[in-house]
Design an enzyme around this catalytic site. Structure first.
Site, short mmCIF file in Angstrom:
data_model
loop_
_atom_site.label_atom_id
_atom_site.label_comp_id
_atom_site.label_asym_id
_atom_site.label_seq_id
_atom_site.Cartn_x
_atom_site.Cartn_y
_atom_site.Cartn_z
N ASN A 152 -39.20 11.19 17.21
CA ASN A 152 -38.19 11.90 16.42
C ASN A 152 -38.11 11.44 14.97
OD1 ASN A 152 -37.09 9.53 17.86
ND2 ASN A 152 -35.27 9.93 16.65
N ALA A 201 -30.47 21.42 23.83
CA ALA A 201 -30.43 22.77 23.26
C ALA A 201 -30.30 22.78 21.75
CB ALA A 201 -29.29 23.57 23.88
N CYS A 331 -33.83 -0.51 3.66
CA CYS A 331 -33.20 -0.57 2.34
C CYS A 331 -32.17 0.53 2.14
CB CYS A 331 -34.26 -0.50 1.23
SG CYS A 331 -35.22 1.03 1.23
#
Length: 386
Positions: A152, A201, A331
Site C-alpha cells: 500500500n 470496499a 522526516c
C-alpha cells in the site's frame, strides 16, 4: 486554487451510482436479514444477491465470501483462526506488511506458543521468494504464510501465483492482504493457490466500514466475533444491508469498467512519472513504483531532492495548495519511526529526504498532475534559494 485528490490508496471517492443504490436500500429495505417475515426476507435476498455478484466476478462459491467491517477485520479473522483453529505453529510474513497484519501477528505471538519469521526482502522491496522457499523447507511445523499482494505504500506487486504454489508445495496455508488489488485487477481466486484474502470496499469507490474475507471452502475457519449465526456462523452481527449493497455495486462497476479505467489510470501514472523526471532533477521512486511493469498502476512513492531541514512544511504547503497526498518517511511523519516500509528498504541518505505517496483513480486528470508537479517544482526551487 485547484483541489486535487491524490490519496486514493488511503480511500476513494464514492461513485454516484453507489450512493444512489445505498440510499434506495436505506429507504426501502430496512428489515433485519435474520428475520423470517417479508421485510427480513427482502433484506436477506439483497445480501445474498450481493454475495453472489462478488463470488461470480472472483470465480468462487458464494459460501466462500464472508462480509466484514473491512480489510482489517478480514486479516484478523484469517490470522487468528489459523492459530486458534487450524493448528498453525509458525507464521512467515514480511516487515513491510500492513499493520493490520504486523500488529496482529505480534499480538498472536504474545498470546500463543508460535514462531514468527520475516522473509528477506530484495533491494527494491520485493519479497525474496528463494528465501521464502528456504524457510518453508526448514521446518515441518504447520505454517501460515501472510504476504500482501500489492504494498500500500510503494506499490510493489507480489507474484501471488508463484508464492501460493510454493506454499502448496510445502503444505503451508497462504493468506494475502488484497486490499490494494481486488477491485483493480482481475482475480480468479478459484485458480489462484490462496486460502484467505482481505478486501475493503472503500478502496474501489465503495463505502467505508464494509469489506469481505475470502475463505477457501473447507478450510475450517471459526468466528472471530461471536453472537448470532450471521454469515454462515463465521461472523456474528446484524449485516449492514446498505453497506453490503454499496460494496457489491462498487465492485460490479469496478470490474465492468476495469479495462478502460486501468488503461486511463496507467496513462496518468506514466504522464506523472515523465513530468516529475522532466521537472525535478534527481527525483527518485521508492520500491518499484517508478516502473509501469513492476508495480501497481494506482500509485507512485516519490523521494524528493530536499533536505530534511527544508522538508518539514512540504505537506502543509501542498495542502494549502489543495493537494491531498500521503507522507512516507521519518522526516515528515512527526515520529522517529516514520514509515516502517521505507525504513525497511531505503538507505539512510534517502530516509533523510521527504518521500510522498501519490495515488490515482479515474477521477483524476493530467491537468491535476501537471498542477502537482508545478507546485512541487516551485517549492523545491524556493527552498533551494532560501
Amino acid at each position: 486554487m485547484k483541489n486535487v485528490y491524490l490519496d486514493s490508496a488511503a480511500t476513494t471517492q464514492m461513485r454516484k451510482e453507489v450512493v444512489d443504490r445505498m440510499t434506495d436500500v436505506l429507504h426501502s429495505t430496512f428489515g433485519n436479514p435474520s428475520s423470517t417475515h417479508t421485510f427480513g426476507r427482502s433484506a436477506k435476498a439483497i445480501v445474498e444477491d450481493a454475495r453472489k455478484t462478488i463470488a461470480k466476478y472472483l470465480n468462487v462459491s458464494a459460501s466462500e465470501i464472508i462480509f466484514t467491517s473491512g480489510g482489517t477485520e478480514a486479516d484478523n479473522l484469517a490470522l487468528n483462526s489459523a492459530i486458534r483453529d487450524l493448528d498453525v505453529k509458525r507464521i512467515i510474513t514480511s516487515k513491510i506488511e500492513h499493520h493490520a497484519v504486523l500488529y496482529t501477528v505480534a499480538q498472536l505471538k504474545n498470546c500463543h506458543d508460535i514462531e514468527i519469521e520475516y522473509v528477506d526482502l530484495l533491494e527494491d522491496g520485493n519479497v525474496d521468494l528463494d528465501d521464502l522457499e528456504k524457510r518453508l523447507k526448514a521446518s515441518n511445523q504447520k505454517t501460515l504464510v501472510s504476504l500482501m499482494h500489492i504494498n500500500n505504500e510503494i506499490g510493489n506487486m507480489l507474484d501471488i501465483e508463484k508464492t501460493g504454489n510454493l506454499c502448496k508445495e510445502y503444505n503451508a496455508l497462504f493468506h494475502s492482504d488484497t486490499v490494494q488489488s481486488i477491485g483493480h485487477y482481475e482475480m480468479d481466486l478459484k485458480a489462484l493457490p490462496v486460502d484467505f484474502t482481505a478486501v475493503s470496499a472503500h478502496k474501489f469507490h465503495g463505502p467505508k466500514g464494509v469489506g469481505f474475507a475470502y475463505v477457501r471452502k473447507n478450510t475450517g475457519v471459526k468466528p472471530l466475533i461471536f453472537g448470532g449465526e450471521q454469515e454462515r456462523g463465521v461472523r456474528a452481527g446484524t449485516e449492514g444491508v446498505h453497506n453490503i449493497v454499496g460494496l457489491a455495486e462498487a465492485f460490479k462497476i469496478a470490474y465492468d469498467n476495469l479495462a478502460e479505467e486501468k488503461a486511463y489510470t496507467t496513462n496518468l501514472k506514466k504522464h506523472f512519472i515523465e513530468q516529475l523526471k522532466a521537472n525535478i532533477p534527481n527525483v527518485k521512486f521508492n520500491g518499484t513504483s517508478g516502473s509501469l511493469d513492476k508495480s501497481t498502476y494506482t500509485l507512485v512513492n516519490v523521494c524528493l531532492p530536499i533536505s530534511a531541514e527544508k522538508a518539514g512544511m512540504l505537506l502543509f504547503q501542498l495542502d494549502l495548495k489543495g493537494i491531498a497526498c500521503s507522507k512516507g518517511s521519518a522526516c515528515q511523519s512527526g515520529s522517529e519511526k516514520g514509515s516502517h516500509v521505507l525504513n525497511a528498504i531505503l538507505p539512510k541518505e534517502d530516509l533523510n529526504r521527504p518521500s510522498i505517496r501519490f495515488s490515482f483513480s479515474s477521477f483524476n486528470t493530467k491537468e491535476d498532475l501537471d498542477y502537482v508537479v508545478q507546485t512541487l517544482s516551485d517549492y523545491i526551487k524556493e527552498t533551494a534559494t532560501a
